[in-house]
Design a protein around this motif. Structure first.
Motif, PDB file in Angstrom:
ATOM      1  N   ASN A 101       0.851  -1.180   0.000  1.00  0.00           N
ATOM      2  CA  ASN A 101       0.000   0.000   0.000  1.00  0.00           C
ATOM      3  C   ASN A 101       0.893   1.238   0.000  1.00  0.00           C
ATOM      4  N   VAL A 102       0.620   2.125  -0.936  1.00  0.00           N
ATOM      5  CA  VAL A 102       1.489   3.273  -1.153  1.00  0.00           C
ATOM      6  C   VAL A 102       0.647   4.539  -1.178  1.00  0.00           C
ATOM      7  N   SER A 103       1.175   5.593  -0.551  1.00  0.00           N
ATOM      8  CA  SER A 103       0.571   6.924  -0.650  1.00  0.00           C
ATOM      9  C   SER A 103       1.622   7.883  -1.201  1.00  0.00           C
ATOM     10  N   VAL A 104       1.227   8.642  -2.216  1.00  0.00           N
ATOM     11  CA  VAL A 104       2.145   9.558  -2.886  1.00  0.00           C
ATOM     12  C   VAL A 104       1.496  10.933  -2.943  1.00  0.00           C
ATOM     13  N   VAL A 105       2.280  11.962  -2.634  1.00  0.00           N
ATOM     14  CA  VAL A 105       1.831  13.344  -2.789  1.00  0.00           C
ATOM     15  C   VAL A 105       2.589  13.951  -3.970  1.00  0.00           C
ATOM     16  N   ILE A 106       1.825  14.435  -4.982  1.00  0.00           N
ATOM     17  CA  ILE A 106       2.415  14.980  -6.202  1.00  0.00           C
ATOM     18  C   ILE A 106       2.174  16.480  -6.240  1.00  0.00           C
ATOM     19  N   GLU A 107       3.218  17.232  -6.514  1.00  0.00           N
ATOM     20  CA  GLU A 107       3.070  18.677  -6.634  1.00  0.00           C
ATOM     21  C   GLU A 107       2.221  19.021  -7.856  1.00  0.00           C
ATOM     22  N   ASN A 108       1.326  19.983  -7.691  1.00  0.00           N
ATOM     23  CA  ASN A 108       0.481  20.429  -8.799  1.00  0.00           C
ATOM     24  C   ASN A 108       0.461  21.955  -8.823  1.00  0.00           C
ATOM     25  N   PRO A 109       1.406  22.568  -9.501  1.00  0.00           N
ATOM     26  CA  PRO A 109       1.425  24.040  -9.573  1.00  0.00           C
ATOM     27  C   PRO A 109       0.540  24.589 -10.675  1.00  0.00           C
ATOM     28  N   TYR A 110      -0.259  23.736 -11.318  1.00  0.00           N
ATOM     29  CA  TYR A 110      -1.049  24.144 -12.469  1.00  0.00           C
ATOM     30  C   TYR A 110      -2.496  24.444 -12.066  1.00  0.00           C
ATOM     31  N   PRO A 111      -3.181  25.286 -12.850  1.00  0.00           N
ATOM     32  CA  PRO A 111      -4.588  25.610 -12.554  1.00  0.00           C
ATOM     33  C   PRO A 111      -5.546  24.603 -13.170  1.00  0.00           C
ATOM     34  N   PHE A 112      -5.286  23.334 -12.998  1.00  0.00           N
ATOM     35  CA  PHE A 112      -6.108  22.288 -13.609  1.00  0.00           C
ATOM     36  C   PHE A 112      -6.772  21.466 -12.518  1.00  0.00           C
ATOM     37  N   ALA A 113      -7.974  21.022 -12.768  1.00  0.00           N
ATOM     38  CA  ALA A 113      -8.736  20.208 -11.830  1.00  0.00           C
ATOM     39  C   ALA A 113      -9.278  18.992 -12.563  1.00  0.00           C
ATOM     40  N   LEU A 114      -9.387  17.882 -11.822  1.00  0.00           N
ATOM     41  CA  LEU A 114      -9.799  16.633 -12.455  1.00  0.00           C
ATOM     42  C   LEU A 114     -10.171  15.621 -11.384  1.00  0.00           C
ATOM     43  N   GLU A 115     -11.176  14.807 -11.642  1.00  0.00           N
ATOM     44  CA  GLU A 115     -11.502  13.666 -10.802  1.00  0.00           C
ATOM     45  C   GLU A 115     -11.205  12.405 -11.611  1.00  0.00           C
ATOM     46  N   VAL A 116     -10.272  11.615 -11.115  1.00  0.00           N
ATOM     47  CA  VAL A 116      -9.823  10.426 -11.848  1.00  0.00           C
ATOM     48  C   VAL A 116     -10.397   9.187 -11.175  1.00  0.00           C
ATOM     49  N   PRO A 117     -11.173   8.383 -11.904  1.00  0.00           N
ATOM     50  CA  PRO A 117     -11.693   7.129 -11.318  1.00  0.00           C
ATOM     51  C   PRO A 117     -10.556   6.139 -11.076  1.00  0.00           C
ATOM     52  N   PRO A 118     -10.822   5.048 -10.381  1.00  0.00           N
ATOM     53  CA  PRO A 118      -9.787   4.024 -10.174  1.00  0.00           C
ATOM     54  C   PRO A 118      -9.246   3.503 -11.493  1.00  0.00           C
ATOM     55  N   LEU A 119      -7.935   3.369 -11.556  1.00  0.00           N
ATOM     56  CA  LEU A 119      -7.257   2.904 -12.762  1.00  0.00           C
ATOM     57  C   LEU A 119      -6.349   1.733 -12.424  1.00  0.00           C
ATOM     58  N   GLY A 120      -6.170   0.856 -13.386  1.00  0.00           N
ATOM     59  CA  GLY A 120      -5.296  -0.294 -13.198  1.00  0.00           C
ATOM     60  C   GLY A 120      -3.974  -0.102 -13.922  1.00  0.00           C
ATOM     61  N   PHE A 121      -2.887  -0.493 -13.272  1.00  0.00           N
ATOM     62  CA  PHE A 121      -1.553  -0.351 -13.850  1.00  0.00           C
ATOM     63  C   PHE A 121      -0.777  -1.641 -13.644  1.00  0.00           C
ATOM     64  N   GLN A 122       0.227  -1.794 -14.456  1.00  0.00           N
ATOM     65  CA  GLN A 122       1.187  -2.853 -14.220  1.00  0.00           C
ATOM     66  C   GLN A 122       2.543  -2.210 -13.934  1.00  0.00           C
ATOM     67  N   VAL A 123       3.274  -2.808 -12.981  1.00  0.00           N
ATOM     68  CA  VAL A 123       4.558  -2.281 -12.544  1.00  0.00           C
ATOM     69  C   VAL A 123       5.645  -3.248 -12.988  1.00  0.00           C
ATOM     70  N   SER A 124       6.647  -2.724 -13.641  1.00  0.00           N
ATOM     71  CA  SER A 124       7.760  -3.537 -14.129  1.00  0.00           C
ATOM     72  C   SER A 124       9.064  -2.962 -13.605  1.00  0.00           C
ATOM     73  N   ILE A 125      10.077  -3.805 -13.524  1.00  0.00           N
ATOM     74  CA  ILE A 125      11.405  -3.332 -13.146  1.00  0.00           C
ATOM     75  C   ILE A 125      12.360  -3.662 -14.287  1.00  0.00           C
ATOM     76  N   PRO A 126      13.479  -2.941 -14.369  1.00  0.00           N
ATOM     77  CA  PRO A 126      14.409  -3.168 -15.482  1.00  0.00           C
ATOM     78  C   PRO A 126      14.935  -4.598 -15.488  1.00  0.00           C
ATOM     79  N   GLY A 127      15.084  -5.148 -16.690  1.00  0.00           N
ATOM     80  CA  GLY A 127      15.668  -6.476 -16.839  1.00  0.00           C
ATOM     81  C   GLY A 127      17.161  -6.398 -17.036  1.00  0.00           C
ATOM     82  N   CYS A 128      17.727  -7.463 -17.565  1.00  0.00           N
ATOM     83  CA  CYS A 128      19.175  -7.504 -17.776  1.00  0.00           C
ATOM     84  C   CYS A 128      19.596  -6.531 -18.864  1.00  0.00           C
ATOM     85  N   ASP A 129      18.819  -6.422 -19.930  1.00  0.00           N
ATOM     86  CA  ASP A 129      19.133  -5.487 -20.997  1.00  0.00           C
ATOM     87  C   ASP A 129      18.587  -4.109 -20.669  1.00  0.00           C
ATOM     88  N   ALA A 130      19.207  -3.097 -21.259  1.00  0.00           N
ATOM     89  CA  ALA A 130      18.838  -1.721 -20.938  1.00  0.00           C
ATOM     90  C   ALA A 130      17.385  -1.429 -21.283  1.00  0.00           C
TER      91      ALA A 130
END
Length: 813
Positions: free
Chosen positions: A262-291
């Motif tokens: 479980n992760v909580s992240v605070v992202i800086e938002n210096p822009y005058p933009f507003a948005l409500e984002v529904p739940p989204l699914g992501f996949q997380v990968s880490i670098p392999g042997c090759d670049a």
């Protein structure tokens, strides 16, 4: 048309300001956009706001410019429009998602201020013309944008509703409308994102096109197709973020174990933009042997995200790891490290580890349109994953069952074997069952903050670990066997040895280095490299004076000369500690009363816990080592020893004590240890010794005496050459003996020796003489002392016997 002021453009801290530069109004021909040809696959996520800004800029500038073109001198009108009009974007928010794009609510102010026009003629003509027109109605507007430098990639489309704009000087039009934004296709996003995330997209040239129709009252003005070139420069970097919480735990999922983060992240938002984002699914990968390789590791889902204008954004997400791909934990070609090893190594060293995040292609919420799911699945963003600071991770470090082996010719450094126990503090955010199965380490060792060597555990050693109950601590045990201790400063090392020999109590050593750990989890086995291994090693050793005294088991004269002897001595010594030592060869000097009398050599010593049998090769040579003073001290010591007095021997090191490590011998030179001389068959020096003269028989009429003598040497006889002694009773001389005939005292293992009758010169006037007659036929306690010249083998010496205990003398006729 004026360019957007640089100071009105949102920016991130530390990033360059994003600016929009426009070209003068012109009519151009736009070729049909061709498909993108770039194969790069990293996305950009800022196209919607730029499309909106471009739409507003073109709308406001175009209205004024078309009016001016229709009523005034075109060049003058164009310059007035460029300098007098400014746009202030108050807010930009997503109103809703649609099947084709997104509805964006725009709040902005269009301000006309002739004072910004520097040329008097242009300013005057512009004020008069706009005062005559006053305002204009703009019909529905459709705006499209392309990137000419990227094969005319289509950037998107905006549809702006009809509106009325006040053109008079000093007036401001407040705009509040909803525009339909249609994003570009996935390939265009990939193309620009790859450039942006690789650092190659510093400026972006944009061509916008709009079909502009104006109306004044009932009068429809001319319809115009307008085109404008824009240059977006100093594009802002990805916003800064702060990982405020991370908690990792083991969970059960469908009766199978998994890791939930479980992760909580605070992202800086210096822009005058507003948005409500529904739940989204992501996949997380880490670098392999090759670049360029990526290994999918976890599935993640965000909660609802509320983005408010110029407010920090809080994102809560949870990630699930159910298994690790084989290639994630397999060693890379030409290396012994796997991608997981490299990732964990960066994290555990406080360095940023990169993870790659992209949409997983699934729709987690009905509010998310399909085009957005596809777009996110094409987006792969590298995200720095902040590492953990592992300072003070080792709470305690101790050694037990220590075995120190000095070099034997096959190695150049002392070898250390021991059981290691360490208490490791786990990160507070981690609640996982971990088992450390193997270790290796390299660490500098120090005493009183002075380095004296390096412990090199270069081969894997077996280990085991267990969680400390109710604490976020891990107890790790490992067994080290024959790890080299490369001593670099023997002077400091000698201080450690002396502290262990004479100080008693704890010896605190510092350790500072790195360790590799093999970790076993239900997901698989992997290795963490270069963990900081710093702390203190506590050695609990008894003071040498409190150690049990050695027991003399056997002594044998192996060879002798007139002034020297070579002895083979067998002793037993108890080691009550779990410490062990292996010494291939050592040599110590033997001294008494300040004079060196000889030396002792021990070969292939292996000192273990419990009773140890040790063979000492001793050289008795007082003349060579101590001169005449040494000979006198040696004869005095021998006399005291056979007389039953307590004596001590001093053992001292010298430069050649440890020939396999000359530097150690030099560093330990002149260390002296004084011990009570062991007695045959006893380890207690205070225990009464066996009497040299066990008994005597006094023959009154023949004036003679014979004695029963117990030889302390079990294998060698003592040849008596001259005996000059006296018997003492209650402080007075009872009689004297002066005997010059030789007689042999047989080896002790053959039993006691009965001496021949020795002539006695009685002292008739002594109280002892009367006492003998008084106890005639019985026994009398007397003391004996004598000077004796004797030989053991070929070695001659003169000793003084002064019995510490009385002799039971039988009084006979």
């Amino acid at each position: 048309m004026p360019s957007t002021p640089a100071d009105e453009t949102p920016r991130t801290p530390g990033a360059g300001k994003a600016t929009i530069a426009t070209t003068p109004l012109t009519v151009i021909t736009v070729p049909t956009p061709g498909p993108p040809t770039s194969s790069k696959d990293k996305p950009i996520a800022r196209h919607k706001k730029w499309v909106s800004i471009i739409a507003l800029t073109m709308l406001c500038g175009g209205v004024l410019a078309v009016l001016c073109v229709g009523f005034f001198v075109p060049a003058t009108a164009e310059q007035y429009a460029q300098e007098a009009v400014s746009l202030d974007l108050s807010s930009l928010s997503v109103d809703s998602f649609t099947e084709a794009g997104v509805k964006v609510r725009v709040r902005a102010n269009v301000d006309v201020d002739a004072r910004r026009v520097k040329n008097w003629y242009v300013r005057t003509i512009g004020r008069v013309g706009t005062a005559m027109v006053r305002s204009v109605h703009v019909n529905d507007l459709q705006i499209k944008a392309w990137a000419p430098n990227y094969h005319w990639a289509f950037l998107g489309e905006a549809r702006v509703p009809a509106m009325t704009i006040d053109l008079q000087n000093g007036h401001t039009t407040i705009l509040n409308f909803v525009a339909d934004i249609m994003p570009p296709d996935v390939e265009t996003i990939r193309l620009l994102a790859a450039e942006y995330l690789s650092g190659n997209l510093h400026t972006l040239n944009v061509v916008g096109a709009a079909d502009l129709t104006l109306k004044k009252g009932f009068l429809w003005l001319n319809r115009r197709d307008i085109f404008r070139k824009f240059t977006l420069s100093d594009l802002p970097s990805l916003p800064a973020f702060d990982l405020t919480k991370i908690y990792i735990q083991e969970v059960q999922l469908d009766n199978k174990k998994a890791i939930l983060a479980n992760v909580s992240v605070v992202i800086e938002n210096p822009y005058p933009f507003a948005l409500e984002v529904p739940p989204l699914g992501f996949q997380v990968s880490i670098p392999g042997c090759d670049a360029n390789s990526r290994i999918k590791t976890a599935a993640a889902t965000t909660s609802d995200i509320i983005i408010k204008s110029r407010k920090d954004i809080l994102v809560d997400a949870s990630g699930l790891v159910q298994s690790l791909p084989a290639k994630l934990v397999a060693a890379c070609p030409g290396s012994d490290l796997s991608p997981m090893d490299l990732f964990l190594g960066n994290y555990l060293h406080g360095q940023k580890a990169i993870v790659f995040v992209s949409g997983d292609g699934s729709n987690k919420d009905d509010r998310v349109p399909e085009w957005l799911v596809k777009m996110l699945s094409s987006v792969t963003v590298p995200v720095p994953f902040p590492g953990h600071n592992f300072e003070n991770v080792i709470r305690s470090f101790s050694l037990s069952h220590v075995n120190i082996k000095l070099p034997d010719g096959n190695s150049d450094a002392p070898m250390l074997s021991a059981t290691i126990e360490a208490i490791i503090a786990l990160p507070e955010e981690m609640n996982l069952p971990l088992n450390i199965t193997k270790l290796k380490a390299t660490a500098d060792t120090s005493y009183l903050k002075k380095k004296f060597g390096t412990l090199d555990i270069k081969d894997w050693i077996p280990a085991e670990s267990e969680r400390v109950p109710d604490k976020n601590l891990l107890r790790v045990r490992g067994v080290v066997r024959d790890a080299p201790l490369n001593v670099s400063n023997y002077e400091v090392f000698s201080q450690v040895i002396q502290k262990m020999l004479f100080g008693g109590g704890n010896v605190n050593l510092g350790i500072n280095g790195t360790a590799d750990a093999g970790i076993d989890t239900f997901l698989g086995d992997f290795v963490v490299h270069d963990l900081p291994a710093s702390g203190n090693i506590t050695l609990d050793v008894p003071k040498f004076g409190n150690m049990p005294h050695p027991k003399l088991n056997d002594i044998k004269i192996d060879s002798s000369t007139e002034k020297s002897m070579n002895l083979i001595i067998s002793v037993s010594m108890e080691n009550p500690t779990p410490w062990e030592a292996v010494v291939p060869y050592s040599n110590l000097l033997l001294s008494h009363d300040g004079f060196v009398l000889g030396n002792g050599t021990v070969r292939d010593l292996h000192l273990t816990k419990g009773v140890n049998n040790i063979t000492v090769e001793a050289a008795w040579d007082p003349i060579t080592y101590g001169g005449e003073g040494g000979l006198e001290a040696a004869e005095k010591m021998m006399g005291h020893y056979i007389s039953g007095h307590n004596i001590s021997l001093t053992l001292s090191t010298h430069k050649g004590s440890f020939p396999s490590i000359p530097a150690l011998g030099k560093a330990l030179e002149n260390i002296k240890i004084t011990i009570p001389a062991p007695r045959l068959g006893s380890s207690n020096p205070s225990e009464p010794p066996a009497h040299f003269i066990e008994s005597a028989t006094m023959h009154l009429f023949s004036s003679s005496a014979d004695f029963v003598i117990k030889n302390p040497l079990p294998h060698n006889g003592i040849l008596m050459h001259v005996l000059d002694g006296e018997a003492i009773y209650e402080g007075s001389t009872l009689g004297t003996i002066n005997y010059t005939n030789k007689f042999l005292i047989k080896p002790g293992k053959n039993g006691a020796t009965h001496t021949p009758r020795l002539p006695v010169n009685w002292n008739m006037d002594s109280v002892g003489y009367d006492a003998m007659w008084a106890v005639f036929g019985g026994d009398l306690k007397i003391y004996a002392q004598a000077w004796a010249r004797l030989s053991i083998g070929n070695c001659l010496m003169r000793v003084f016997y002064n019995g510490s205990e009385p002799i039971g003398a039988h009084i006979r006729i």
